[in-house]
Write a protein that holds these residues in place. Structure first.
Motif, PDB file in Angstrom:
ATOM      1  N   THR A  12       3.118  26.268 -91.436  1.00 36.65           N
ATOM      2  CA  THR A  12       2.446  26.481 -92.720  1.00 36.65           C
ATOM      3  C   THR A  12       2.399  25.185 -93.512  1.00 36.65           C
ATOM      4  O   THR A  12       3.166  24.254 -93.273  1.00 36.65           O
ATOM      5  CB  THR A  12       3.166  27.563 -93.552  1.00 36.65           C
ATOM      6  OG1 THR A  12       4.537  27.169 -93.764  1.00 36.65           O
ATOM      7  CG2 THR A  12       3.119  28.899 -92.847  1.00 36.65           C
ATOM      8  N   LEU A  13       1.476  25.156 -94.454  1.00 42.75           N
ATOM      9  CA  LEU A  13       1.297  23.984 -95.291  1.00 42.75           C
ATOM     10  C   LEU A  13       1.171  24.435 -96.740  1.00 42.75           C
ATOM     11  O   LEU A  13       0.333  25.270 -97.068  1.00 42.75           O
ATOM     12  CB  LEU A  13       0.029  23.239 -94.865  1.00 42.75           C
ATOM     13  CG  LEU A  13      -0.294  21.916 -95.558  1.00 42.75           C
ATOM     14  CD1 LEU A  13       0.782  20.882 -95.234  1.00 42.75           C
ATOM     15  CD2 LEU A  13      -1.659  21.408 -95.094  1.00 42.75           C
ATOM     16  N   ASP A  14       2.049  23.938 -97.615  1.00 33.89           N
ATOM     17  CA  ASP A  14       1.988  24.287 -99.032  1.00 33.89           C
ATOM     18  C   ASP A  14       0.967  23.396 -99.737  1.00 33.89           C
ATOM     19  O   ASP A  14       1.010  22.160 -99.630  1.00 33.89           O
ATOM     20  CB  ASP A  14       3.360  24.113 -99.688  1.00 33.89           C
ATOM     21  CG  ASP A  14       4.333  25.213 -99.271  1.00 33.89           C
ATOM     22  OD1 ASP A  14       3.861  26.302 -98.895  1.00 33.89           O
ATOM     23  OD2 ASP A  14       5.553  24.977 -99.287  1.00 33.89           O
ATOM     24  N   VAL A  15       0.052  24.027-100.449  1.00 32.36           N
ATOM     25  CA  VAL A  15      -1.031  23.318-101.116  1.00 32.36           C
ATOM     26  C   VAL A  15      -0.899  23.523-102.623  1.00 32.36           C
ATOM     27  O   VAL A  15      -0.890  24.659-103.096  1.00 32.36           O
ATOM     28  CB  VAL A  15      -2.406  23.824-100.641  1.00 32.36           C
ATOM     29  CG1 VAL A  15      -3.518  23.038-101.320  1.00 32.36           C
ATOM     30  CG2 VAL A  15      -2.517  23.715 -99.134  1.00 32.36           C
ATOM     31  N   LYS A  16      -0.817  22.444-103.361  1.00 32.66           N
ATOM     32  CA  LYS A  16      -0.721  22.533-104.817  1.00 32.66           C
ATOM     33  C   LYS A  16      -2.121  22.648-105.411  1.00 32.66           C
ATOM     34  O   LYS A  16      -2.970  21.773-105.224  1.00 32.66           O
ATOM     35  CB  LYS A  16      -0.011  21.306-105.391  1.00 32.66           C
ATOM     36  CG  LYS A  16       0.291  21.424-106.882  1.00 32.66           C
ATOM     37  CD  LYS A  16       1.145  20.273-107.369  1.00 32.66           C
ATOM     38  CE  LYS A  16       1.497  20.450-108.853  1.00 32.66           C
ATOM     39  NZ  LYS A  16       2.346  19.320-109.342  1.00 32.66           N
ATOM     40  N   ILE A  17      -2.373  23.746-106.111  1.00 26.54           N
ATOM     41  CA  ILE A  17      -3.670  24.004-106.734  1.00 26.54           C
ATOM     42  C   ILE A  17      -3.597  23.577-108.200  1.00 26.54           C
ATOM     43  O   ILE A  17      -2.867  24.170-108.992  1.00 26.54           O
ATOM     44  CB  ILE A  17      -4.046  25.499-106.652  1.00 26.54           C
ATOM     45  CG1 ILE A  17      -3.990  25.997-105.206  1.00 26.54           C
ATOM     46  CG2 ILE A  17      -5.422  25.725-107.259  1.00 26.54           C
ATOM     47  CD1 ILE A  17      -4.957  25.324-104.279  1.00 26.54           C
ATOM     48  N   PRO A  18      -4.334  22.546-108.597  1.00 26.33           N
ATOM     49  CA  PRO A  18      -4.271  22.099-109.995  1.00 26.33           C
ATOM     50  C   PRO A  18      -5.002  23.058-110.919  1.00 26.33           C
ATOM     51  O   PRO A  18      -5.979  23.698-110.508  1.00 26.33           O
ATOM     52  CB  PRO A  18      -4.968  20.738-109.947  1.00 26.33           C
ATOM     53  CG  PRO A  18      -5.922  20.847-108.801  1.00 26.33           C
ATOM     54  CD  PRO A  18      -5.242  21.718-107.785  1.00 26.33           C
ATOM     55  N   PRO A  19      -4.566  23.211-112.158  1.00 25.93           N
ATOM     56  CA  PRO A  19      -5.279  24.066-113.103  1.00 25.93           C
ATOM     57  C   PRO A  19      -6.724  23.597-113.282  1.00 25.93           C
ATOM     58  O   PRO A  19      -6.971  22.396-113.405  1.00 25.93           O
ATOM     59  CB  PRO A  19      -4.486  23.890-114.412  1.00 25.93           C
ATOM     60  CG  PRO A  19      -3.144  23.403-113.991  1.00 25.93           C
ATOM     61  CD  PRO A  19      -3.374  22.586-112.766  1.00 25.93           C
ATOM     62  N   GLY A  20      -7.660  24.541-113.234  1.00 24.00           N
ATOM     63  CA  GLY A  20      -9.059  24.190-113.448  1.00 24.00           C
ATOM     64  C   GLY A  20      -9.829  23.908-112.176  1.00 24.00           C
ATOM     65  O   GLY A  20     -10.987  23.477-112.248  1.00 24.00           O
ATOM     66  N   ILE A  21      -9.240  24.135-111.009  1.00 22.16           N
ATOM     67  CA  ILE A  21      -9.970  23.897-109.767  1.00 22.16           C
ATOM     68  C   ILE A  21     -11.207  24.783-109.724  1.00 22.16           C
ATOM     69  O   ILE A  21     -11.204  25.906-110.219  1.00 22.16           O
ATOM     70  CB  ILE A  21      -9.066  24.146-108.536  1.00 22.16           C
ATOM     71  CG1 ILE A  21      -9.707  23.550-107.283  1.00 22.16           C
ATOM     72  CG2 ILE A  21      -8.774  25.636-108.356  1.00 22.16           C
ATOM     73  CD1 ILE A  21      -8.772  23.468-106.108  1.00 22.16           C
ATOM     74  N   GLU A  22     -12.301  24.274-109.151  1.00 20.39           N
ATOM     75  CA  GLU A  22     -13.566  24.997-109.138  1.00 20.39           C
ATOM     76  C   GLU A  22     -13.860  25.574-107.769  1.00 20.39           C
ATOM     77  O   GLU A  22     -13.368  25.083-106.745  1.00 20.39           O
ATOM     78  CB  GLU A  22     -14.701  24.060-109.568  1.00 20.39           C
ATOM     79  CG  GLU A  22     -14.546  23.536-110.988  1.00 20.39           C
ATOM     80  CD  GLU A  22     -15.673  22.589-111.362  1.00 20.39           C
ATOM     81  OE1 GLU A  22     -16.597  22.421-110.543  1.00 20.39           O
ATOM     82  OE2 GLU A  22     -15.628  22.023-112.459  1.00 20.39           O
ATOM     83  N   ASP A  23     -14.674  26.616-107.756  1.00 17.67           N
ATOM     84  CA  ASP A  23     -15.080  27.242-106.508  1.00 17.67           C
ATOM     85  C   ASP A  23     -15.817  26.235-105.633  1.00 17.67           C
ATOM     86  O   ASP A  23     -16.733  25.552-106.094  1.00 17.67           O
ATOM     87  CB  ASP A  23     -15.984  28.442-106.800  1.00 17.67           C
ATOM     88  CG  ASP A  23     -16.378  29.192-105.539  1.00 17.67           C
ATOM     89  OD1 ASP A  23     -15.482  29.613-104.800  1.00 17.67           O
ATOM     90  OD2 ASP A  23     -17.589  29.357-105.315  1.00 17.67           O
ATOM     91  N   GLY A  24     -15.413  26.119-104.366  1.00 18.65           N
ATOM     92  CA  GLY A  24     -16.052  25.182-103.452  1.00 18.65           C
ATOM     93  C   GLY A  24     -15.453  23.797-103.459  1.00 18.65           C
ATOM     94  O   GLY A  24     -15.820  22.951-102.637  1.00 18.65           O
ATOM     95  N   GLN A  25     -14.524  23.527-104.359  1.00 17.26           N
ATOM     96  CA  GLN A  25     -13.900  22.208-104.414  1.00 17.26           C
ATOM     97  C   GLN A  25     -13.033  21.981-103.175  1.00 17.26           C
ATOM     98  O   GLN A  25     -12.438  22.915-102.636  1.00 17.26           O
ATOM     99  CB  GLN A  25     -13.062  22.072-105.683  1.00 17.26           C
ATOM    100  CG  GLN A  25     -12.545  20.662-105.942  1.00 17.26           C
ATOM    101  CD  GLN A  25     -11.932  20.523-107.327  1.00 17.26           C
ATOM    102  OE1 GLN A  25     -12.195  21.327-108.219  1.00 17.26           O
ATOM    103  NE2 GLN A  25     -11.088  19.519-107.505  1.00 17.26           N
ATOM    104  N   VAL A  26     -12.959  20.739-102.732  1.00 18.77           N
ATOM    105  CA  VAL A  26     -12.199  20.394-101.528  1.00 18.77           C
ATOM    106  C   VAL A  26     -10.997  19.535-101.917  1.00 18.77           C
ATOM    107  O   VAL A  26     -11.137  18.516-102.604  1.00 18.77           O
ATOM    108  CB  VAL A  26     -13.079  19.644-100.512  1.00 18.77           C
ATOM    109  CG1 VAL A  26     -12.263  19.248 -99.285  1.00 18.77           C
ATOM    110  CG2 VAL A  26     -14.260  20.504-100.092  1.00 18.77           C
ATOM    111  N   LEU A  27      -9.823  19.959-101.482  1.00 16.11           N
ATOM    112  CA  LEU A  27      -8.609  19.201-101.697  1.00 16.11           C
ATOM    113  C   LEU A  27      -8.301  18.406-100.435  1.00 16.11           C
ATOM    114  O   LEU A  27      -8.395  18.926 -99.328  1.00 16.11           O
ATOM    115  CB  LEU A  27      -7.437  20.129-102.019  1.00 16.11           C
ATOM    116  CG  LEU A  27      -7.575  20.987-103.279  1.00 16.11           C
ATOM    117  CD1 LEU A  27      -6.383  21.927-103.396  1.00 16.11           C
ATOM    118  CD2 LEU A  27      -7.676  20.117-104.518  1.00 16.11           C
TER     119      LEU A  27
END
Length: 291
Positions: A155-170
Motif C-alpha cells: 500500500t501507499l499512503d497519499v497525502k491529499i491537500p485541502p482544496g484538491i480538485e476533481d481530476g487533479q494528478v498528484l
C-alpha cells in the motif's frame, strides 16, 4: 520506439504554458481513465500515452531537452545528429569507417565497441506508475491521508491537500517502477476523483449549501444549527429573513493550505411553512399584507 509527439498527444501547441499542459492532461486523464473505460484497450493505451506525454512536458528540464532534440518522446537519449539509423558516412580510405576509426570517434561516448557494441548503457530512471484514487467531497475540502493499494499487494499512503480538485494528478517522487542499472526510481502519478456531495457545492475556495428554516425563525429571527464540513455550528438568522437570503460563515469553506486562506460557506435560506395550526390560520385570515 520513440513514441508519439507529446504535444500532439495532449493536443497543445509547442508554445503552450505549463498551466495549459496541466489542464489538458487533467481533461484527457479523466476521459481515458481505466475506471471509466473498463476493458477498453484503446482507452487504456491512450491513458498511458497521455501520462507519458505529461511526464515529459510537465518537467521543464525534460521538455527543454525534447524541444532541442536531445531526447525522444519516451525520454530516451537521441543519437547525435548524423549517427542515426541511416548509417555512417565519410572519412577513411574507400569512404568507409573501420573499427579503429569508430573506437577513436565514440570511445568516450559509448565506452568502445567491446561487448555492448553500438549500444549506450548506464543508469536510467524507472518508468512512472499510474493509479486512481477516489476521495469524498469533505476529504477534498479538509485534506486527508488516503491509502492506495498497489498491484504487488503493498500500500501507499497519499497525502491529499485541502482544496484538491476533481481530476487533479498528484506526483509522488520515487514511488514508481525501480530504476535501471542504479538509476532513480520512477514516480507514482495519482489521478484523484472527487465524489459529489448531496449538501455542498464548490465555488473556488468557497462552499454553498441550502438550508431549510421554519417560518417563525424566518420572521422573528433566532439561532439555527448549520452543518459544515468541519462540524455543525450555531448561526443566527436575522428577523425578517426570506427564502433566498444568503448568510456567510467565515472560514467554513475549503480549508487553508500553505499561504492560501480558508474559504467561506454561504448558506441560502429556504423558508418551510410546515403544517399550519389553528392560531396561524386565524391570524392569516385577518392579516392584510402591506403594499
Amino acid at each position: 520506439m520513440s513514441g508519439r509527439d507529446p504535444y500532439e498527444v495532449l493536443g497543445v501547441a509547442r508554445t503552450a504554458s505549463q498551466d495549459d499542459i496541466r489542464k489538458a492532461y487533467r481533461k484527457l486523464a479523466k476521459k481515458y481513465h481505466p475506471d471509466l473505460n473498463p476493458d477498453d484497450k484503446k482507452a487504456e493505451e491512450q491513458f498511458k500515452a497521455v501520462n507519458q506525454a505529461n511526464d515529459l512536458l510537465s518537467d521543464t528540464e525534460k521538455r527543454a531537452r525534447f524541444d532541442r532534440g536531445e531526447i525522444d518522446a519516451s525520454g530516451q537519449e537521441r543519437a547525435p545528429h548524423g549517427f542515426g539509423g541511416g548509417g555512417f558516412h565519410g572519412g577513411g580510405a574507400g569512404g568507409g569507417f573501420n573499427e579503429e576509426n569508430l573506437n577513436d570517434l565514440f570511445g568516450s561516448m559509448f565506452g568502445g565497441f567491446g561487448g555492448t557494441r553500438g549500444r549506450r548503457s548506464g543508469p536510467r530512471q524507472g518508468a512512472d506508475s499510474s493509479y486512481a484514487l477516489k476521495v469524498s467531497f469533505q476529504d477534498a475540502v479538509n485534506g486527508t491521508t488516503s491509502r492506495v493499494s498497489l498491484p504487488d499487494g503493498s500500500t501507499l499512503d497519499v497525502k491529499i491537500p485541502p482544496g484538491i480538485e476533481d481530476g487533479q494528478v498528484l506526483r509522488l517522487r520515487g514511488k514508481g517502477n525501480p530504476g535501471i542499472q542504479g538509476g532513480p526510481d520512477g514516480d507514482a502519478l495519482i489521478t484523484v476523483t472527487v465524489l459529489p456531495d448531496p449538501t455542498y457545492t464548490r465555488d473556488g475556495v468557497d462552499l454553498r449549501e441550502t438550508l431549510p428554516v421554519d417560518l417563525k425563525t424566518a420572521v422573528l429571527g433566532g439561532p439555527i444549527m448549520v452543518p459544515t464540513p468541519t462540524g455543525t455550528v450555531r448561526m443566527n438568522v436575522p428577523a425578517g429573513s426570506d427564502s433566498g437570503t444568503v448568510l456567510r460563515l467565515r472560514g467554513k469553506g475549503v480549508q487553508a493550505h500553505g499561504k492560501r486562506e480558508a474559504g467561506n460557506l454561504y448558506v441560502t435560506l429556504q423558508v418551510k411553512i410546515g403544517k399550519a395550526d389553528a392560531a396561524l390560520e386565524a391570524f392569516l385570515r385577518d392579516w392584510t399584507p402591506q403594499a
